[in-house]
Design an enzyme around this catalytic site. Structure first.
Site, PDB file in Angstrom:
ATOM      1  CG  HIS A 168      -9.119  47.959  39.138  1.00 49.03           C
ATOM      2  ND1 HIS A 168      -8.000  48.708  38.817  1.00 49.03           N
ATOM      3  CD2 HIS A 168      -8.662  46.919  39.891  1.00 49.03           C
ATOM      4  CE1 HIS A 168      -6.928  48.144  39.344  1.00 49.03           C
ATOM      5  NE2 HIS A 168      -7.307  47.062  40.005  1.00 49.03           N
TER       6      HIS A 168
ATOM      7  CB  SER B 218      -7.946  46.008  43.105  1.00 55.56           C
ATOM      8  OG  SER B 218      -6.573  45.975  43.360  1.00 55.56           O
TER       9      SER B 218
END
Length: 237
Positions: free
Chosen positions: A210, A152
């Protein structure tokens, strides 16, 4: 609607770095499944060696039903954890994002620069997540060490790059009723990740990884375009 950005339609048309990242992630996930099915001991060792473990956590914890072994931080985990996934849904959405935006960004940056861009985004994501996950152990709060895994951070770095390079390009996704400009999608995702990470929403999701990937990706593109106080020797058009 006709100008909305949609994902590429042919795997064979992908530039080399994106294509190889998709293949490597798939092969590592296949290896995880094979090890999980054949040998719990080897699978656990694989996890302890290559997932990203917090600094300062215990190597083992005594529970009522026995001692559970945990991994300890090793420098290579900053990279290897980004090629491991926790299930089909996890790898699908990560590779879908890489598939959707990576080809455009790689063609814009060039394959060599994109390779280093992706690697630095992974490192930025892993370092921020490592600090956040290790903080309770540094502060003496303790707890059970929880590893981080998944692409991610790198993928969201690519998304952030797309938003900086093509801010007005409209993105069409299945869960959005209408296309929205890339810049607003990126900013909205970053805001949600900051809120969710700070408030403890969606336990088990590495929101700060993230954020680390997105911040690193955006700053790299801004630097290469000469938008930061420190200027590059060769600007990106």
């Amino acid at each position: 609607m006709q100008n909305a950005y949609r994902s590429p339609s042919s795997f064979g048309l992908f530039p080399p770095v994106v294509k190889n990242l998709l293949i490597i992630n798939g092969l590592v996930f296949l290896a995880q499944m094979v090890l999980d099915a054949r040998s719990a001991t080897i699978y656990d060792t694989f996890d302890r060696l290559f997932m990203l473990w917090p600094l300062g956590g215990p190597e083992a914890v005594q529970f009522r039903d026995g001692v559970v072994q945990f991994g300890t931080f090793q420098p290579w985990q900053l990279v290897t954890s980004a090629f491991m996934h926790g299930g089909f849904g996890h790898i699908f959405f990560n590779l879908f994002g890489l598939w959707m935006f990576g080809a455009v960004v790689e063609r814009t940056l060039g394959s060599t620069r994109f390779f280093w861009f992706y690697l630095v985004c992974v490192l930025g994501a892993s370092v921020l997540q490592l600090v956040v996950a290790s903080w309770p152990f540094w502060a003496g709060v303790g707890g059970i060490p929880v590893p981080t895994l998944g692409a991610s951070g790198g993928v969201l770095g690519v998304l952030a790059a797309f938003g900086v390079l093509y801010p007005e390009e409209k993105i069409f996704l299945l869960f959005l009723p209408v296309p929205i400009p890339a810049k607003w999608f990126v900013l909205g995702y970053a805001a949600f990740s900051l809120f969710a990470g700070s408030a403890g929403v969606q336990a088990g999701v590495a929101h700060f990884a993230h954020l680390g990937g997105m911040l690193t990706g955006a700053l790299l593109i801004l630097y290469w375009r000469g938008r930061l106080p420190v200027k590059p020797s060769r600007r990106l058009a």
